[in-house]
Write a protein that holds these residues in place. Structure first.
Motif, PDB file in Angstrom:
ATOM      1  N   VAL A 171      12.543   4.215  -2.916  1.00 22.19           N
ATOM      2  CA  VAL A 171      12.470   4.837  -4.245  1.00 22.19           C
ATOM      3  C   VAL A 171      11.225   5.712  -4.297  1.00 22.19           C
ATOM      4  CG1 VAL A 171      12.487   4.450  -6.730  1.00 22.19           C
ATOM      5  CG2 VAL A 171      13.557   2.771  -5.206  1.00 22.19           C
ATOM      6  N   ARG A 172      11.433   7.025  -4.429  1.00 23.97           N
ATOM      7  CA  ARG A 172      10.307   7.968  -4.464  1.00 23.97           C
ATOM      8  C   ARG A 172      10.226   8.628  -5.832  1.00 23.97           C
ATOM      9  NH1 ARG A 172      12.903   8.932   0.469  1.00 23.97           N
ATOM     10  NH2 ARG A 172      11.661   8.409   2.326  1.00 23.97           N
ATOM     11  N   ASP A 173       9.018   8.737  -6.351  1.00 18.51           N
ATOM     12  CA  ASP A 173       8.784   9.423  -7.629  1.00 18.51           C
ATOM     13  C   ASP A 173       8.537  10.908  -7.345  1.00 18.51           C
ATOM     14  OD1 ASP A 173       7.803  10.460 -10.029  1.00 18.51           O
ATOM     15  OD2 ASP A 173       6.994   8.525 -10.630  1.00 18.51           O
ATOM     16  N   SER A 232       0.812  -1.222   0.000  1.00 20.19           N
ATOM     17  CA  SER A 232       0.000   0.000   0.000  1.00 20.19           C
ATOM     18  C   SER A 232       0.845   1.271   0.000  1.00 20.19           C
ATOM     19  CB  SER A 232      -0.929   0.014   1.226  1.00 20.19           C
ATOM     20  OG  SER A 232      -1.782  -1.109   1.223  1.00 20.19           O
ATOM     21  N   LEU A 233       2.137   1.128   0.229  1.00 16.61           N
ATOM     22  CA  LEU A 233       3.007   2.306   0.275  1.00 16.61           C
ATOM     23  C   LEU A 233       3.109   2.963  -1.095  1.00 16.61           C
ATOM     24  CD1 LEU A 233       5.980   0.945   2.454  1.00 16.61           C
ATOM     25  CD2 LEU A 233       4.206   2.566   3.164  1.00 16.61           C
ATOM     26  N   SER A 234       3.206   4.291  -1.100  1.00 13.45           N
ATOM     27  CA  SER A 234       3.422   5.028  -2.357  1.00 13.45           C
ATOM     28  C   SER A 234       4.906   5.166  -2.662  1.00 13.45           C
ATOM     29  CB  SER A 234       2.782   6.419  -2.266  1.00 13.45           C
ATOM     30  OG  SER A 234       3.352   7.161  -1.202  1.00 13.45           O
ATOM     31  N   THR A 235       5.725   4.593  -1.801  1.00 14.48           N
ATOM     32  CA  THR A 235       7.177   4.617  -1.979  1.00 14.48           C
ATOM     33  C   THR A 235       7.665   3.216  -2.321  1.00 14.48           C
ATOM     34  OG1 THR A 235       7.464   6.427  -0.397  1.00 14.48           O
ATOM     35  CG2 THR A 235       9.393   5.062  -0.831  1.00 14.48           C
ATOM     36  N   GLY A 236       8.534   3.125  -3.324  1.00 19.46           N
ATOM     37  CA  GLY A 236       9.125   1.835  -3.652  1.00 19.46           C
ATOM     38  C   GLY A 236      10.047   1.382  -2.532  1.00 19.46           C
ATOM     39  N   LEU A 237      10.028   0.077  -2.238  1.00 14.18           N
ATOM     40  CA  LEU A 237      10.787  -0.437  -1.103  1.00 14.18           C
ATOM     41  C   LEU A 237      11.532  -1.702  -1.509  1.00 14.18           C
ATOM     42  CD1 LEU A 237      11.109   0.180   1.998  1.00 14.18           C
ATOM     43  CD2 LEU A 237       9.380  -1.579   2.361  1.00 14.18           C
ATOM     44  N   LEU A 238      12.856  -1.700  -1.252  1.00 17.61           N
ATOM     45  CA  LEU A 238      13.689  -2.879  -1.470  1.00 17.61           C
ATOM     46  C   LEU A 238      14.445  -3.147  -0.181  1.00 17.61           C
ATOM     47  CD1 LEU A 238      15.204  -1.821  -4.920  1.00 17.61           C
ATOM     48  CD2 LEU A 238      13.425  -3.544  -4.600  1.00 17.61           C
ATOM     49  N   ILE A 239      14.236  -4.299   0.421  1.00 16.38           N
ATOM     50  CA  ILE A 239      14.956  -4.671   1.635  1.00 16.38           C
ATOM     51  C   ILE A 239      16.093  -5.607   1.247  1.00 16.38           C
ATOM     52  CG2 ILE A 239      14.779  -5.766   3.905  1.00 16.38           C
ATOM     53  CD1 ILE A 239      11.822  -5.006   3.919  1.00 16.38           C
ATOM     54  N   ILE A 240      17.309  -5.236   1.632  1.00 18.44           N
ATOM     55  CA  ILE A 240      18.499  -5.990   1.219  1.00 18.44           C
ATOM     56  C   ILE A 240      19.348  -6.316   2.446  1.00 18.44           C
ATOM     57  CG2 ILE A 240      18.576  -5.011  -1.111  1.00 18.44           C
ATOM     58  CD1 ILE A 240      20.647  -3.002  -0.089  1.00 18.44           C
ATOM     59  N   THR A 278       5.686  -4.015  -4.957  1.00 19.53           N
ATOM     60  CA  THR A 278       5.462  -3.983  -6.414  1.00 19.53           C
ATOM     61  C   THR A 278       5.837  -2.650  -7.036  1.00 19.53           C
ATOM     62  OG1 THR A 278       3.635  -5.536  -6.126  1.00 19.53           O
ATOM     63  CG2 THR A 278       3.763  -4.367  -8.235  1.00 19.53           C
ATOM     64  N   ILE A 279       5.590  -1.544  -6.321  1.00 23.86           N
ATOM     65  CA  ILE A 279       5.824  -0.228  -6.907  1.00 23.86           C
ATOM     66  C   ILE A 279       7.303   0.013  -7.177  1.00 23.86           C
ATOM     67  CG2 ILE A 279       6.086   1.126  -4.768  1.00 23.86           C
ATOM     68  CD1 ILE A 279       4.236   3.219  -6.114  1.00 23.86           C
ATOM     69  N   ALA A 280       8.181  -0.598  -6.390  1.00 26.21           N
ATOM     70  CA  ALA A 280       9.621  -0.468  -6.637  1.00 26.21           C
ATOM     71  C   ALA A 280       9.984  -1.069  -7.990  1.00 26.21           C
ATOM     72  CB  ALA A 280      10.411  -1.146  -5.526  1.00 26.21           C
ATOM     73  N   GLU A 281       9.359  -2.149  -8.324  1.00 24.00           N
ATOM     74  CA  GLU A 281       9.623  -2.821  -9.597  1.00 24.00           C
ATOM     75  C   GLU A 281       9.101  -2.011 -10.776  1.00 24.00           C
ATOM     76  OE1 GLU A 281       9.694  -7.413 -11.090  1.00 24.00           O
ATOM     77  OE2 GLU A 281       8.022  -6.791  -9.809  1.00 24.00           O
ATOM     78  N   SER A 282       8.020  -1.250 -10.553  1.00 20.24           N
ATOM     79  CA  SER A 282       7.458  -0.453 -11.657  1.00 20.24           C
ATOM     80  C   SER A 282       8.230   0.841 -11.877  1.00 20.24           C
ATOM     81  CB  SER A 282       5.982  -0.134 -11.371  1.00 20.24           C
ATOM     82  OG  SER A 282       5.859   0.699 -10.229  1.00 20.24           O
ATOM     83  N   TRP A 283       8.939   1.328 -10.863  1.00 23.03           N
ATOM     84  CA  TRP A 283       9.647   2.602 -10.990  1.00 23.03           C
ATOM     85  C   TRP A 283      11.095   2.444 -11.424  1.00 23.03           C
ATOM     86  CZ3 TRP A 283       7.638   5.593  -6.062  1.00 23.03           C
ATOM     87  CH2 TRP A 283       6.367   6.091  -6.352  1.00 23.03           C
ATOM     88  N   LEU A 284      11.743   1.368 -10.984  1.00 20.61           N
ATOM     89  CA  LEU A 284      13.131   1.152 -11.374  1.00 20.61           C
ATOM     90  C   LEU A 284      13.195   0.092 -12.468  1.00 20.61           C
ATOM     91  CD1 LEU A 284      15.273   1.128  -8.095  1.00 20.61           C
ATOM     92  CD2 LEU A 284      15.314   2.817  -9.924  1.00 20.61           C
ATOM     93  N   PRO A 285      14.023   0.325 -13.498  1.00 17.22           N
ATOM     94  CA  PRO A 285      14.129  -0.676 -14.572  1.00 17.22           C
ATOM     95  C   PRO A 285      15.076  -1.814 -14.169  1.00 17.22           C
ATOM     96  CG  PRO A 285      15.492   1.240 -15.087  1.00 17.22           C
ATOM     97  CD  PRO A 285      14.806   1.544 -13.784  1.00 17.22           C
ATOM     98  N   PHE A 286      14.538  -3.031 -14.095  1.00 24.60           N
ATOM     99  CA  PHE A 286      15.344  -4.210 -13.762  1.00 24.60           C
ATOM    100  C   PHE A 286      15.445  -5.123 -14.974  1.00 24.60           C
ATOM    101  CE2 PHE A 286      13.712  -2.823  -9.642  1.00 24.60           C
ATOM    102  CZ  PHE A 286      14.862  -2.875  -8.858  1.00 24.60           C
TER     103      PHE A 286
END
Length: 404
Positions: free
Chosen positions: A141-143, A40-48, A59-67
């Motif tokens: 990751v913020r747009d 539900s977050l509007s911010t992309g999130l990657l936990i590493i 999911t939004i992190a995947e849509s904003w950054l090209p992998f």
């Protein structure tokens, strides 16, 4: 919930099968709730983890950054996340942070979508804290595209305020050619009227043609004025992207340096070597640097007639207080106080064939980049242009995991 699970864990051996199943259901419910929050977050999130291997994402992190691959397929692999990021700038940023073991750092990036539009992103790396200990990192990751576009629109609206001055200058400029056309048409009319009174005996062949030639010249002049005016008032259609000005200026210097050297002028370039990037349109940025450099070339040639020993043209880049500064200087003929005061005014020029719009366009473009330009000049000594651009996102203080 976490404290409840810990307490139950301590008494796990004494729990019945039904109690264990109930506990598992509670854990599953909590996990599902956490997953819903992430999605539900509007911010992309990657936990590493500390080696930048992907542990979890939304999911939004995947849509904003090209992998290069689906994030689902990257989970559990031994490779670092930056190896799968297709955007070179973002990938290098993540790799540098991993190699330097840094956290709490942030940087802005521009990426181009598959549809050709530009998206602006802020990528932030923060520490992942578990029970008071560093246990990996979180990539946010913020747009910020909408905010950037609003800033651009604001600058364009400010530029429209200059239309009044441009229109007034245009009105003044077209008066002279219109007056000349009017005079020569009147002379032709008088000649024709006299011919009718003289048994239609026309004047000498060259008489009318001379006047018509002048009329045509003035019409051509008017047409050029109108075209230049349209160029000056047309909004600057900048496709802003984050670029390294050091590299762009270095390439431009390599381009025009041979021309300066043929004229006996020494060209000096000093890079900031900062690796900083600013928002600009590469083509329009080139127009700014080339326009100023050509003016400097003319100023140097005007002063150094014949022997050009000691003639210099310098471009120096630097970073200060989160600003990227470009200084373009020459030791040419310089400018008078009157010229210096009017240099950015439309239609003001000291050149015989100048339009008086070159520096106006330079000013407009720099403003479109949210920059500032000031000029310092002394007649007979030289001129220096100082252009200042904001660096969109200053790196925050870097902290290593060891310092925590």
């Amino acid at each position: 919930m976490r404290s409840y699970v810990k307490r139950v864990k301590q008494k796990a051996e004494k729990l019945s099968k039904e109690q264990v199943l109930s506990l598992l259901e509670d854990v599953v419910d909590e996990n599902e709730n956490l997953f819903s929050v992430l999605e539900s977050l509007s911010t992309g999130l990657l936990i590493i983890d500390d080696d930048y291997r992907l542990l979890r994402y939304n999911t939004i992190a995947e849509s904003w950054l090209p992998f290069s691959e689906r994030l689902e397929d990257i989970l559990g692999t031994e490779n670092a996340i930056w190896e799968y990021v297709e955007d070179e700038d973002v990938s290098n940023f993540l790799r540098n942070c991993m190699e330097k073991n840094t956290t709490n750092c942030s940087e802005d990036f521009s990426t181009v979508t598959s549809g050709g539009s530009v998206r602006f992103l802020t990528v932030t790396i923060s520490p992942l804290i578990t029970e008071g200990e560093l246990n990996g990192k979180v990539i946010l990751v913020r747009d910020i595209t909408e905010k950037k576009n609003q800033d651009i629109l604001l600058h364009r609206m400010e530029n429209l305020a200059n239309l009044t001055n441009l229109a007034a200058g245009m009105a003044h400029e077209i008066k002279n050619p219109l007056g000349a056309i009017s005079i020569h048409i009147q002379l032709i009319q008088k000649a024709l009227a006299k011919a009718r009174e003289n048994d239609d005996k026309l004047p000498a062949p060259k008489f009318v043609e001379d006047h018509i030639d002048i009329v045509n010249e003035e019409i051509e002049h008017l047409n050029k004025l109108v075209m230049d005016f349209l160029l000056a008032v047309r909004p600057v259609k900048a496709q802003l992207q984050l670029k390294e000005p050091d590299k762009l200026v270095e390439n431009l210097v390599s381009f025009f340096k041979p021309e300066f050297n043929r004229e006996g002028i020494e060209v000096i370039f000093k890079s900031s070597e900062s690796g900083k990037r600013i928002l600009l349109d590469e083509k329009l940025f080139r127009d700014v640097i080339m326009n100023i450099s050509q003016n400097s070339l003319a100023a140097i040639k005007s002063k150094y007639i014949g022997d050009r020993i000691g003639a210099k043209f310098c471009i120096s880049n630097s970073v200060r207080e989160n600003k990227f500064i470009i200084t373009i200087a020459d030791n040419g003929c310089g400018m008078s106080e009157e010229t210096l005061a009017k240099i950015f005014e439309p239609y003001y020029t000291t050149k015989a064939n100048g339009t008086g719009l070159g520096m106006t366009m330079v000013y407009k473009i720099i403003k479109e980049f949210s920059g500032e330009i000031i000029v310092d000049s002394k007649e007979g000594e030289g001129t220096a242009f100082t252009i200042t651009f904001p660096i969109p996102q200053k790196d925050t203080k870097l902290l290593t995991s060891e310092s925590r």
